[in-house]
Each structure stands twice: as C-alpha cells, then as structure tokens.
Design a protein around this motif. Sequence first.
Motif, PDB file in Angstrom:
ATOM      1  N   GLU A 140       0.736  -1.075   0.061  1.00  0.00           N
ATOM      2  CA  GLU A 140       0.097   0.001   0.023  1.00  0.00           C
ATOM      3  C   GLU A 140       0.938   1.302  -0.099  1.00  0.00           C
ATOM      4  N   PRO A 141       0.464   2.209  -0.868  1.00  0.00           N
ATOM      5  CA  PRO A 141       1.469   3.448  -0.537  1.00  0.00           C
ATOM      6  C   PRO A 141       1.358   4.151   0.611  1.00  0.00           C
ATOM      7  N   PRO A 142       2.327   4.937   0.948  1.00  0.00           N
ATOM      8  CA  PRO A 142       2.472   5.756   2.289  1.00  0.00           C
ATOM      9  C   PRO A 142       1.277   6.351   2.154  1.00  0.00           C
ATOM     10  N   ARG A 143       0.749   6.571   3.431  1.00  0.00           N
ATOM     11  CA  ARG A 143      -0.380   7.642   3.616  1.00  0.00           C
ATOM     12  C   ARG A 143       0.202   9.040   3.631  1.00  0.00           C
ATOM     13  N   PRO A 144      -0.433  10.091   2.901  1.00  0.00           N
ATOM     14  CA  PRO A 144       0.017  11.333   2.836  1.00  0.00           C
ATOM     15  C   PRO A 144       0.295  11.892   4.122  1.00  0.00           C
ATOM     16  N   GLY A 145      -0.521  11.746   5.140  1.00  0.00           N
ATOM     17  CA  GLY A 145      -0.554  12.269   6.482  1.00  0.00           C
ATOM     18  C   GLY A 145       0.789  11.790   7.415  1.00  0.00           C
ATOM     19  N   GLY A 146       1.218  10.755   6.862  1.00  0.00           N
ATOM     20  CA  GLY A 146       2.485  10.338   7.901  1.00  0.00           C
ATOM     21  C   GLY A 146       3.023   8.710   7.430  1.00  0.00           C
ATOM     22  N   PRO A 147       3.640   8.159   8.110  1.00  0.00           N
ATOM     23  CA  PRO A 147       4.136   7.040   8.026  1.00  0.00           C
ATOM     24  C   PRO A 147       3.340   5.859   8.091  1.00  0.00           C
ATOM     25  N   THR A 148       3.273   4.611   7.789  1.00  0.00           N
ATOM     26  CA  THR A 148       2.548   3.493   8.094  1.00  0.00           C
ATOM     27  C   THR A 148       3.349   2.231   8.847  1.00  0.00           C
ATOM     28  N   LEU A 149       2.779   1.473   9.516  1.00  0.00           N
ATOM     29  CA  LEU A 149       3.546   0.471  10.088  1.00  0.00           C
ATOM     30  C   LEU A 149       3.109  -0.995   9.982  1.00  0.00           C
ATOM     31  N   GLY A 150       3.812  -1.803   9.285  1.00  0.00           N
ATOM     32  CA  GLY A 150       3.124  -3.311   9.035  1.00  0.00           C
ATOM     33  C   GLY A 150       3.380  -3.890  10.308  1.00  0.00           C
ATOM     34  N   ILE A 151       2.225  -4.794  10.777  1.00  0.00           N
ATOM     35  CA  ILE A 151       2.410  -5.830  11.836  1.00  0.00           C
ATOM     36  C   ILE A 151       2.072  -7.313  11.417  1.00  0.00           C
ATOM     37  N   THR A 152       2.795  -7.929  11.542  1.00  0.00           N
ATOM     38  CA  THR A 152       2.547  -9.293  11.336  1.00  0.00           C
ATOM     39  C   THR A 152       2.860 -10.279  12.273  1.00  0.00           C
ATOM     40  N   VAL A 153       1.877 -11.283  12.754  1.00  0.00           N
ATOM     41  CA  VAL A 153       1.839 -12.069  13.825  1.00  0.00           C
ATOM     42  C   VAL A 153       2.291 -13.403  13.070  1.00  0.00           C
ATOM     43  N   VAL A 154       3.556 -13.791  14.161  1.00  0.00           N
ATOM     44  CA  VAL A 154       4.413 -14.810  13.651  1.00  0.00           C
ATOM     45  C   VAL A 154       4.144 -15.965  14.675  1.00  0.00           C
ATOM     46  N   TRP A 155       3.806 -17.207  14.299  1.00  0.00           N
ATOM     47  CA  TRP A 155       3.865 -18.612  15.202  1.00  0.00           C
ATOM     48  C   TRP A 155       5.496 -18.946  14.947  1.00  0.00           C
ATOM     49  N   GLY A 156       5.933 -18.905  16.068  1.00  0.00           N
ATOM     50  CA  GLY A 156       7.557 -19.531  16.157  1.00  0.00           C
ATOM     51  C   GLY A 156       7.846 -19.249  17.498  1.00  0.00           C
ATOM     52  N   ASP A 157       9.292 -19.282  17.521  1.00  0.00           N
ATOM     53  CA  ASP A 157      10.107 -19.031  18.726  1.00  0.00           C
ATOM     54  C   ASP A 157      10.940 -17.506  18.419  1.00  0.00           C
ATOM     55  N   LEU A 158      10.411 -16.582  19.399  1.00  0.00           N
ATOM     56  CA  LEU A 158      11.050 -15.276  19.257  1.00  0.00           C
ATOM     57  C   LEU A 158      12.855 -15.514  18.826  1.00  0.00           C
ATOM     58  N   ALA A 159      13.164 -16.351  19.849  1.00  0.00           N
ATOM     59  CA  ALA A 159      14.859 -16.343  19.191  1.00  0.00           C
ATOM     60  C   ALA A 159      15.347 -16.666  17.941  1.00  0.00           C
ATOM     61  N   GLU A 160      14.281 -17.533  17.404  1.00  0.00           N
ATOM     62  CA  GLU A 160      14.573 -17.917  15.914  1.00  0.00           C
ATOM     63  C   GLU A 160      13.886 -17.264  14.722  1.00  0.00           C
ATOM     64  N   VAL A 161      13.326 -16.191  15.039  1.00  0.00           N
ATOM     65  CA  VAL A 161      12.885 -15.279  14.031  1.00  0.00           C
ATOM     66  C   VAL A 161      13.617 -14.191  13.759  1.00  0.00           C
ATOM     67  N   ALA A 162      14.336 -13.836  12.239  1.00  0.00           N
ATOM     68  CA  ALA A 162      15.195 -12.875  12.003  1.00  0.00           C
ATOM     69  C   ALA A 162      14.628 -11.495  12.196  1.00  0.00           C
ATOM     70  N   ALA A 163      15.373 -10.616  12.476  1.00  0.00           N
ATOM     71  CA  ALA A 163      14.804  -9.197  12.719  1.00  0.00           C
ATOM     72  C   ALA A 163      16.090  -8.323  13.237  1.00  0.00           C
ATOM     73  N   ASP A 164      16.160  -6.982  12.935  1.00  0.00           N
ATOM     74  CA  ASP A 164      17.044  -6.290  13.392  1.00  0.00           C
ATOM     75  C   ASP A 164      17.138  -6.232  14.812  1.00  0.00           C
ATOM     76  N   LEU A 165      15.927  -6.067  15.556  1.00  0.00           N
ATOM     77  CA  LEU A 165      16.277  -6.008  16.926  1.00  0.00           C
ATOM     78  C   LEU A 165      14.875  -6.700  17.610  1.00  0.00           C
ATOM     79  N   HIS A 166      15.378  -7.352  18.651  1.00  0.00           N
ATOM     80  CA  HIS A 166      14.601  -8.429  19.210  1.00  0.00           C
ATOM     81  C   HIS A 166      14.358  -7.861  20.909  1.00  0.00           C
ATOM     82  N   VAL A 167      12.849  -7.665  21.151  1.00  0.00           N
ATOM     83  CA  VAL A 167      12.597  -6.826  22.391  1.00  0.00           C
ATOM     84  C   VAL A 167      11.456  -7.794  23.042  1.00  0.00           C
ATOM     85  N   THR A 168      11.821  -7.868  24.357  1.00  0.00           N
ATOM     86  CA  THR A 168      10.730  -8.594  25.472  1.00  0.00           C
ATOM     87  C   THR A 168      10.446  -7.497  26.651  1.00  0.00           C
ATOM     88  N   GLY A 169       9.430  -7.834  27.310  1.00  0.00           N
ATOM     89  CA  GLY A 169       9.204  -6.860  28.454  1.00  0.00           C
ATOM     90  C   GLY A 169       9.987  -7.312  29.460  1.00  0.00           C
TER      91      GLY A 169
END
Length: 749
Positions: free
Chosen positions: A33-62
């Motif tokens: 989808e094209p970015p909204r004119p009023g600001g950025p958009t953010l994609g959210i994906t629900v992943v079934w898996g182990d957090l430590a095995e999912v590739a990402a630039d940053l991993h965060v927990t509480g």
Amino acid sequence: MVNTPAARIADLLEDVTTASNPPARPPAPPPEEPPRPGGPTLGITVVWGDLAEVAADLHVTGHYQSVVPAAAELALDRAISGGPRPLITEHTKLGWVDAQLGEVTYFPCKAGPVRAAAVVGMGPMGTLTERRAVQMYASLLGEAYGLGHVGTMATVLIGSGTGNLAVAQAARALVQGFGTVLASFGPAAPPPRLTEVLVVEIDRLRAEQLHLALADAAGNLPQLRLTPGLREEGGGRLFTPSAAVYALAALSGLAAPAGADASAADPGGPDPPPGEAALRTVLAGFDPGIGEKVREQLAQLAEVARTDLSLTVRAAAAAQDGSLPVRMSVQSGTGGLRWAALTGRATVPERLVPVDTDLLRELVDRLTEPSVEDARELPALLSRFVVPTDFQRLLTDDSTVLLELDRDTASVPWEFLSEIRQAGAERRDPLAIRTQLSRQLRTTYSRVTTDVRPDGPLRALVIGDPGDPEKGFQLPGARTEALAVATELRNLGAEVTLFVGAVNSTRQPGVDPARRLDVLRVLLCGGNDIVHYCGHSDFDVSGTGRRSGWVFADGLLTAQELALLERPPLVVVANACYTARLGAAAGSGIPPAPPAVADRSPWGNPQAALVPSLADEFLRVGVGHYIGAAWRIPDDQGIAFAEQFYRHLLRGGSGEEAPTVGGAVRTARRRLYERREEGGQPPEAAGGRQRWSAWAAYQHYGDASAPFVSPGNGSGNGSGNGSANGPGSGQESGQEPGREPGPGPAGSR
C-alpha cells in the motif's frame, strides 16, 4: 484411553502441522500500500514461532522490576548469552536493569539470529494496567524509531503471556501506543526506517487469538497494516491446553446438529459418513446415556469459535523451560492486600483482597511463636483469609514459590501457608515443607557484586553469643551452636574464623572473643562466603532513622558498617532474637523496652518485623541470601537446622543437578518439622511450643531456585567443597578450634 483408529487426534487438529497434515503453502503477501500522505505506516505481522529463531534487526521483550527472566524473555536471554550465565538474568540480579515503565535497556549479542536485543521496562510486577501498557508500547516504538537503523523489530505481546493483561487488552494497548507515535509524524517528516513489527507467539492457538485481537483493535487505524493470516517460523509449539482445544473443536465439528438423531442410523444400512463413524468410535467407551449427552453438548459447542475456547490443565506439567518458580507479589494497600502472580503456567491479573487490619494483626501475633493448637489450625485460616481464591491453586508443590513482599507484608509468617483442603480431607504437610518457599523484599537496594566466587576454599565466619552478660544478653545456647556450626563447616571443607562470647564473659579456650572491630575486620578483609551469627538482635531508632543489627557488648553491628565490603557474603544465617522482648527473660532484671512506633509493623509485633528489617539492611549491601529465625528457637533445634542446611548446601541433595540455597532451607525445615515432637517436653510447655513450630520460624530472603556457586566455580554448577578432607580442618586465622562445652542451661533464642 479411548481407542480411535478411524480418527487419530493428530488428524483432528485441523490447522496443526503433523504427519497427517502437511503444512500448506503460505498465503501470498498482500499488495504494497502506498504510504499515507499524513505520515508513515507500520506493518504488523503475527508470527507463530520462537522469538529467538525469528530474524529481525532488533528483538525486544518486556521486563518486570527485580524479576529474573522467564518464558520469552528467558528464551531471548539464552539466545544472546555466550556462556552458562545468562546476561539479562545476571544484570537483573545485580540490579542493573531498572525496568521503569517504558525504559529500554540494550544487551550485547553473540553471533546468531538475534543481532540486537533489548528489554522494555514494565514497572513492578502487578502494576501493568492497560493504560500503562499504552505508555510502554509508545515508548518502545519511539525508541525503535529513534535508533535509525532498525528496519524490522521482533517482539511478543508484552504483558499478556504471564502478566496482568488479557490478550485483547494487551493488543489494544499495542495498537493505541503505536498509533500515538505514528500520529506524531507530520506529512513533511522523513519516513522512519522501521517499517515492520513482528509480534511472535510460540503457541499456535494463542497466535490465532492474538491475530484476531489485533485485527479488532487496529480496524479503524489506517496507519497500522496487519498482515492477513499467520506467518510460520521455526520453534512454534502447541502446548497441552491448546492441543486439547483444537481436538475438542474438531470433535464438535463431527457432531450432528442439535435435534438430529445421528446415533439412530440403521446398523445394517449404508455406512455412516466418515465424521459420524469417527465420533461413534470416540463415544463407544461411554455409557449410552452419557454418550448422547456428550454428543448434544458437542453439537452446541460447534457454534463456538475455537479461538473463544480455553482449557485449564490441572495436572502438574513442566513449564516451557523446565521448572519455573511461581512468583507472587503481596503488597499492603488501601483497603487490603494487593496480589499479583507471575507463573509460566498461568496468566493471573492483580487482585485486591479486603482484609480487616485488626484481624490480620491478631493472626500475625498468634502465628509468631504460636501455641501448638494455633500452629495446627491457623495456617488454613491464613491461606483462606488473605490469599485470593484463584491464586490458591498456584500454592502446590509443583514449583518453587517466591514471594515478593514489602516491609509491611513481610511481617506475615507466610511459611505457614497451606493448600486449601475440603472438610474431612487428609491434612497435608505445609507448603514450605514440600517445596522451596522464599521471600524477596520490594526495596531500593541493588546487588553490588556478582555471584562469581574467587578460587580457593570456601570461607566462613561464625559468631556466637557476643552480647554483654552484665546487661542480661548472655546466651549459652548460642555458644553451643556457634561451636557446632564451626565444626560442621570445617568437616565440610570450609575455612572457618570463629568468635565466641564478649570480652567480659566467660572465655572459650582457644577462641577469640567477639569484638565488633575484630568481626568487622574479618568481614571487610576476609572474603567470607558464609556468615553465621547466633545471638541477640535489635532495632535502633536514632535521629537518622531506623537501624537494625546484631548486638555486641560494645555496640550494635549493622549492615551500614559493611557498606565498604568489596565482596559481601553470599549467604548470611542469623539465629537472632529480639532484645527488647527477651531482655527480661535473659535474667537482666531490666523490663523490656516498649517498642517504638516506627518499629511496629501494621500487621504485628516487633518480633515479627525483626527478620525483614535485618534482611533489608544486609540485602542493601549486596548479600545474596539472608536466612533468619522470626522467633526463639530451642538450642538443639537451631543446631539441627544449621547442620542440615550446610550439609545440603555444600554436598547437595539427592536428585539435584546443583544445590540451591532454597533447597537447603527446605531440607533443614523438613528436619525440624519431622522432629517437632522430640525433646521430652509437653507440647504446650514453653520449650515445646517453640519446638513444634521452629521449622516455620526460618525465613529465607533470596532466590530459592538460584544454584549455590562455590568458590572458583563461576558456572554455578558446582556443589561446593563437598569433601570432608578439604582445607580448613586445622587452625585458621591463628585460632584453635577449641573444645565444645557441654550443653548449657536449657533455653531458646
């Protein structure tokens, strides 16, 4: 079990990958989808898996304040740690993770899928409301945007796994928090690098519930784009309750609609549909009447979406990573006690238990050095009176129990907690006898040293009867205990420094007297791993505030004198009684001093508040474990507890991978519990009532599940100097062991 050859349970799990259900092709990604004119958009994906095995630039927990990692945070901790001592766990024990709400703390990572890791503060356990979670999520996304180099962030639904919030609440908080940050970007602002957040859930059914909750919460927020369906990664699990829900949902789909008599089909007629045949096979083991009732209920259940179902498996089951402790927070508050629980097997929100202060104060008084009758009957009342009903099921011997308390609730003798039993049911041993039960104080202290012990033998300092006999503070039984403990520790391979008696008391041959200055010298310079004290303790209310400490003939030794310790003792054991209450009984002729208002707990007398006060002082300077007796203990009982405790700690218990302080305390408690009717005194005599409940007097402040790290073994897997032929069997510090005197006059401390 019911034999179901026609339809195995694996075949009934419709969307679960099994040998019978190969994984389907993942759905095609939605068009960009094209970015909204009023600001950025953010994609959210629900992943079934182990957090430590999912590739990402940053991993965060509480991360909750002062709570060691569990569940997803523990998995992340293990993934980023290169050695046997997990980084986040160690930083938590050292007090280096502040975990204020929304505060992000970063950790270095070893090579692997997790390239950068962080935890976001959730505040104290039991305080994460939905409104506060919105603030936390907004802080997290703002921090991730500020980094500038993070394109994808992997996290979990923080606060929902083992915290205070339901999945729907935490999902709304995430959407509102993220939406607040996205709305702050103006049309002219450069687009942030972060474009996708992966919300990872290890359990399949919860992943489905999470996706639905996010879809409901984000439906009217175009800045958030939720990927349709789940994305599958490595490490995904299907835990027992969720597997049961899938199986039940599949079975309900096989049932005929309500009102149809599917079971009345002609046995000689055509074969029934495959679903009906499978259901008949499942129901074949039931009485016909019951089978029909089951069929009717299954037909009604077919109208309920499986994501709306939940099952509780009451049988004991190990947590995801083994045996996680059950952590409960009990805080005094307006109108009663505030409880929160953190466990790997349940999500339990905060509870408020209305408590009449006068009744609780009387209960604490009667359970502090209780009569035999009170020790038998009142523990059940304690459990029913102050423990929330749905928390009572967590009080079992399946897991270690760790109670986080404030200075008020620490006065309650929680060691008497018992399981709630029905009238007429068999009475079971108390919880603290069957499992490890320890305490932590909610305080501002922080550990100042690690648990890594230097090479060399275990070193111990033992102090006995240092009070002034001219003031009535002489305790012959404390001398006996100090000498017995020193002998036991030497036999276990420790180097022991021993001080017994005041300068103006009867001297012990070959043993130096206990002067404050000499004891402080050994504490500051001796590098002791264990300190054992037996004598009097007291509160000192001065112009600078309350101080607690150990009574010497030449003054009070407090933890403030130990502030310069480079390496505080790992374990402090104190058989110490309250001087203001016991001074007259010691034969001084001086009436007990009335307790100051500041020394009284809202729930009881100063004797009940003694151990928490002392523990707080010593934990502030970095002591890892403080073990103290909350009331007077018969002399032989004090010796028996100490000997059993040190044997278990330094040699280990049967079936233990590594000895723990909590395990040693439990073993010593059990020994006193099993011997409570010994001693030759009627139970209701003064010594008899103390003997009956001595096991419950010992309170342990520290992490019961933490392995005891012996000197020179930084991995934490050592069992201490377990051999009796180790160093320290001869003279130490220029002292001779001295001969043990015979038992002194009968008494208690």
